[in-house]
Design an enzyme around this catalytic site. Structure first.
Site, short mmCIF file in Angstrom:
data_model
loop_
_atom_site.label_atom_id
_atom_site.label_comp_id
_atom_site.label_asym_id
_atom_site.label_seq_id
_atom_site.Cartn_x
_atom_site.Cartn_y
_atom_site.Cartn_z
N GLY A 110 12.73 6.87 -0.84
CA GLY A 110 11.96 5.80 -1.48
C GLY A 110 11.44 6.19 -2.85
O GLY A 110 11.54 5.44 -3.82
N ARG A 111 10.88 7.39 -2.96
CA ARG A 111 10.28 7.82 -4.23
C ARG A 111 11.34 8.25 -5.26
O ARG A 111 10.99 8.66 -6.37
CB ARG A 111 9.25 8.92 -3.98
CG ARG A 111 9.78 10.11 -3.21
CD ARG A 111 8.65 10.98 -2.66
NE ARG A 111 9.14 12.04 -1.77
CZ ARG A 111 9.37 11.89 -0.48
NH1 ARG A 111 9.16 10.73 0.10
NH2 ARG A 111 9.80 12.91 0.26
N LYS A 142 12.93 -0.27 1.19
CA LYS A 142 14.06 0.49 1.74
C LYS A 142 14.24 0.15 3.22
O LYS A 142 15.33 -0.17 3.66
CB LYS A 142 13.80 1.98 1.53
CG LYS A 142 14.89 2.86 2.12
CD LYS A 142 14.64 4.33 1.86
CE LYS A 142 15.64 5.14 2.67
NZ LYS A 142 15.47 6.59 2.53
N GLU A 155 4.17 13.47 -2.03
CA GLU A 155 4.87 13.01 -0.83
C GLU A 155 6.08 13.91 -0.55
O GLU A 155 6.50 14.05 0.59
CB GLU A 155 5.30 11.54 -0.98
CG GLU A 155 5.56 10.87 0.36
CD GLU A 155 5.82 9.37 0.26
OE1 GLU A 155 6.91 8.99 -0.18
OE2 GLU A 155 4.94 8.58 0.65
N LYS A 167 -0.03 5.08 9.84
CA LYS A 167 0.61 3.78 10.04
C LYS A 167 0.53 3.38 11.51
O LYS A 167 0.22 2.23 11.85
CB LYS A 167 2.09 3.84 9.65
CG LYS A 167 2.37 3.85 8.17
CD LYS A 167 3.88 3.81 7.92
CE LYS A 167 4.22 4.07 6.48
NZ LYS A 167 5.65 4.13 6.22
N HIS A 190 -12.44 11.11 -22.57
CA HIS A 190 -13.78 10.51 -22.57
C HIS A 190 -14.28 10.28 -21.16
O HIS A 190 -15.20 9.50 -20.93
CB HIS A 190 -13.75 9.19 -23.36
CG HIS A 190 -13.36 9.43 -24.79
ND1 HIS A 190 -14.29 9.76 -25.75
CD2 HIS A 190 -12.15 9.46 -25.39
CE1 HIS A 190 -13.66 9.95 -26.91
NE2 HIS A 190 -12.36 9.79 -26.71
N GLU A 214 2.80 -3.70 4.74
CA GLU A 214 2.20 -4.36 3.57
C GLU A 214 3.22 -5.28 2.89
O GLU A 214 2.92 -6.42 2.52
CB GLU A 214 1.72 -3.30 2.55
CG GLU A 214 0.63 -2.37 3.04
CD GLU A 214 1.15 -1.13 3.77
OE1 GLU A 214 2.30 -1.16 4.28
OE2 GLU A 214 0.42 -0.14 3.85
O1 F6P Z 1 4.73 5.15 3.67
C1 F6P Z 1 5.41 5.89 2.73
C2 F6P Z 1 6.70 5.22 2.34
O2 F6P Z 1 7.62 5.31 3.34
C3 F6P Z 1 7.24 5.80 1.04
O3 F6P Z 1 7.97 6.93 1.24
C4 F6P Z 1 8.00 4.65 0.50
O4 F6P Z 1 8.23 4.81 -0.87
C5 F6P Z 1 7.07 3.51 0.81
O5 F6P Z 1 6.49 3.84 2.05
C6 F6P Z 1 7.72 2.16 0.89
O6 F6P Z 1 8.73 2.12 1.85
P1 F6P Z 1 9.77 0.95 1.91
O7 F6P Z 1 10.53 0.95 0.61
O8 F6P Z 1 10.65 1.26 3.08
O9 F6P Z 1 9.02 -0.34 2.09
#
Ligand code: F6P
Length: 549
Positions: free
Chosen positions: A263-264, A201, A350, A509, A381, A207
């Site tokens: 995002g979620r 987003k 979240e 972060k 299990h 990452e």
């Molecule tokens: O760090 C949390 C977050 O911002 C989530 O809310 C989101 O889904 C995820 O990181 C990934 O964010 P992006 O889609 O901006 O890379």
């Protein structure tokens, strides 16, 4: 919060908690029927909960006092209910067929429909072979590079809908930043036939960006630095055009969405493109329409006693805030839903893991429980021991599909019998007397039976919901996910929190950037003693490893 409502609920809790689930079934022989809702194919049995009709009446009264009905409409109408970020919350618009939904007087539906058309057209080109890889071969593998909401939804949905996949299409997901995941997947894919989908987003997530950059370097390496080939093999899903272009992906290879999509909550947006490429756009469209059916149910069922997300949400509040059960387990009884608990974990924790209200005032009540889980049958299990006999009560959501044409009857009967039996066992338990009688019947001597029976007691009275889908197909999966999205919304309204920001992810972060600087410069800045020692340990280890190699 209105104290008269809370007081009434507290007083009711004092009375109701004296009764077990079995007592409640004795009191009302119609209970299974009275506490089951069916809507558009989804069967929701909530009779095995410590509630009665009065509980629901009081909880619905609570919802009324919190203006739930009006707040539902405010969300669907594009009001800026994400108050801390001054944003509308319109994941529902992504699956809507309406002509117009206004945000700040601007109709967002034409651009939503335009991106849907762009996605459908891109899928057509990939699947028909009109869009080929740089050497003229058909794209046969999708690699989704994303994390959090840009990963968990696509992972779940692609796993759940694997039987619907486009013939010959494969998909992989790179989320973690440890180089292993990236290297492992890249070792298995062919640059000539792979499409890399950079899903972010913000297009700033550390990452995802490092994974995307490393993948691009790998691709250039494999293609003798063929930069022109990038356009055929890299696309971006994002709200951040500038950052996408800065990365080197052209605007025409970008699929946009907007800041009114969290995002979620984004699998319905361009973030769903990996899904659509995997299962085909028509199936993706079915997924959207399933969610739309749940949206209509949620927003149009004015009698909230019959509203599935409302009841699911209120039962959660009842346990969290009155019974003090602060954990919720999601137990899908179907391999294809194995990633559902992880998806719901982000969605709930979240969204509602907050400790100030919408006005920023500290709360003196609990909000989101810890949400966890895995495949139910595997859990039996592993950790079900604690759920049956441990000292804490963990309410459970059991999710099952009535039929599964990709399974077979013998296996499905066994799966179902386990799901049903577990819910029964959690509720009924086993008394000391029964356990002892069973041991005696097996020939165990009196004295031993008296002792061992103590370990075989199940307190019972442990609640569960049972959610039954007709089958796991795109439509019902869309409905199921939307059910939980709206449940989370309901709870956020009750707790008076902003469900749609996630500021709790920021501190870690920011500190990670500072620590990385320390590691790269090998100069440790100001931290607490433990953090300094650990950074130093890491630096020592990496020095030693360098010396060894
Ligand atoms: O760090 C949390 C977050 O911002 C989530 O809310 C989101 O889904 C995820 O990181 C990934 O964010 P992006 O889609 O901006 O890379």
């Amino acid at each position: 919060m209105p104290s008269s409502v809370i007081d009434a609920l507290k007083a009711h809790y004092q009375q109701l908690s004296q009764l077990t689930l079995l007592d409640l079934f004795k009191q009302n022989p119609q209970r299974a029927k009275d506490f089951t809702l069916e809507s558009e194919g989804i069967y929701f049995d909530f009779s095995k909960n410590n509630i009665n009709e009065q509980t629901l009446e009081l909880l619905l009264n609570f919802a009324k006092q919190q203006n739930l009905a009006a707040k539902i409409q405010a969300m669907f109408n594009g009001e800026k209910i994400n108050n801390t970020e001054n944003r509308a919350v319109l994941h529902t618009a992504l699956r809507s067929n309406k002509e117009s939904i206004l945000v700040d007087g601007h109709n967002v539906m034409p651009e939503i429909k335009a991106v849907r058309a762009q996605m459908a057209e891109f899928c057509r080109k990939i699947h028909s072979g009109e869009h080929l890889g740089y050497t003229g071969k058909k794209i046969a593998t999708i690699v989704n590079i994303g994390i959090g909401g840009s990963d968990l939804g696509p992972v779940l949905i692609c796993q759940a809908l694997k039987p619907y996949r486009v013939a010959g299409m494969n998909i992989h997901f790179i989320s973690s930043v440890d180089g292993y995941m990236l290297n492992d997947i890249l070792a298995d894919v062919d640059p000539e036939t792979t499409l890399f989908v950079v899903a972010s987003k913000t297009f700033t997530t550390q990452e995802t960006m490092i994974n995307a950059h490393s993948t691009r370097s790998w691709f250039l390496d494999k293609t003798a630095n063929n930069t022109a080939a990038i356009a055929k093999h890299f696309i971006a899903l994002s709200t951040n055009t500038q950052a996408v272009e800065a990365f080197g992906i052209a605007r025409e290879n970008m699929f946009a969405f907007w800041d009114f999509v969290g995002g979620r909550y984004s699998s319905w947006s361009a973030i769903g493109l990996s899904i659509a490429l995997y299962i085909g756009y028509d199936n993706f469209d079915q997924f959207l329409s399933g969610a739309r059916v749940m949206d209509e149910h949620f927003s149009q069922t004015a009698d909230l006693r019959k509203n599935l997300p409302v009841i699911l949400g209120l039962i959660g509040v009842w346990y969290n805030n009155f019974y003090d059960y602060h954990s919720l387990i999601i137990s899908p009884y179907n391999t294809r839903l194995t990633r559902f608990p992880a998806y719901i974990q982000q969605l709930e924790m979240e969204s509602n893991g907050k400790s100030v209200n919408k006005a920023g005032e500290p709360l003196d009540y609990a909000t989101c429980p810890v949400v966890w889980g895995d495949s139910g049958i595997n859990g039996q299990h592993a950790y079900y021991q604690l759920l049956h006999q441990g000292t804490q009560v963990v309410p459970m959501d059991i999710i099952v599909a009535a039929s599964d044409k990709f399974s077979n009857k013998e296996h499905n009967d066994i799966l179902w019998s386990n799901a049903i039996a577990q819910a029964e066992a959690f509720m009924t338990g086993k008394s000391y007397e029964t356990a002892k009688a069973e041991l005696l019947a097996q020939g165990v001597v009196q004295e031993s039976a008296s002792e061992i029976a103590k370990h075989k007691v199940f307190s019972g009275n442990r609640p569960s919901n049972m959610i039954i889908l007709p089958e796991i197909n795109p439509h019902y999966l869309g409905m199921l996910i939307a059910l939980y999205e709206h449940k989370v919304f309901v709870q956020g309204v009750i707790w008076d929190i902003n469900t749609f920001d996630q500021m709790g992810v920021e501190l870690g972060k920011a500190l990670a950037k500072k620590v990385l600087q320390d590691i790269e410069s090998r100069q440790i800045s100001e931290h607490d003693g433990s953090t300094v020692a650990i950074i130093q340990h890491y630096l020592n280890q990496t020095t030693q490893n360098k010396l060894k190699s």
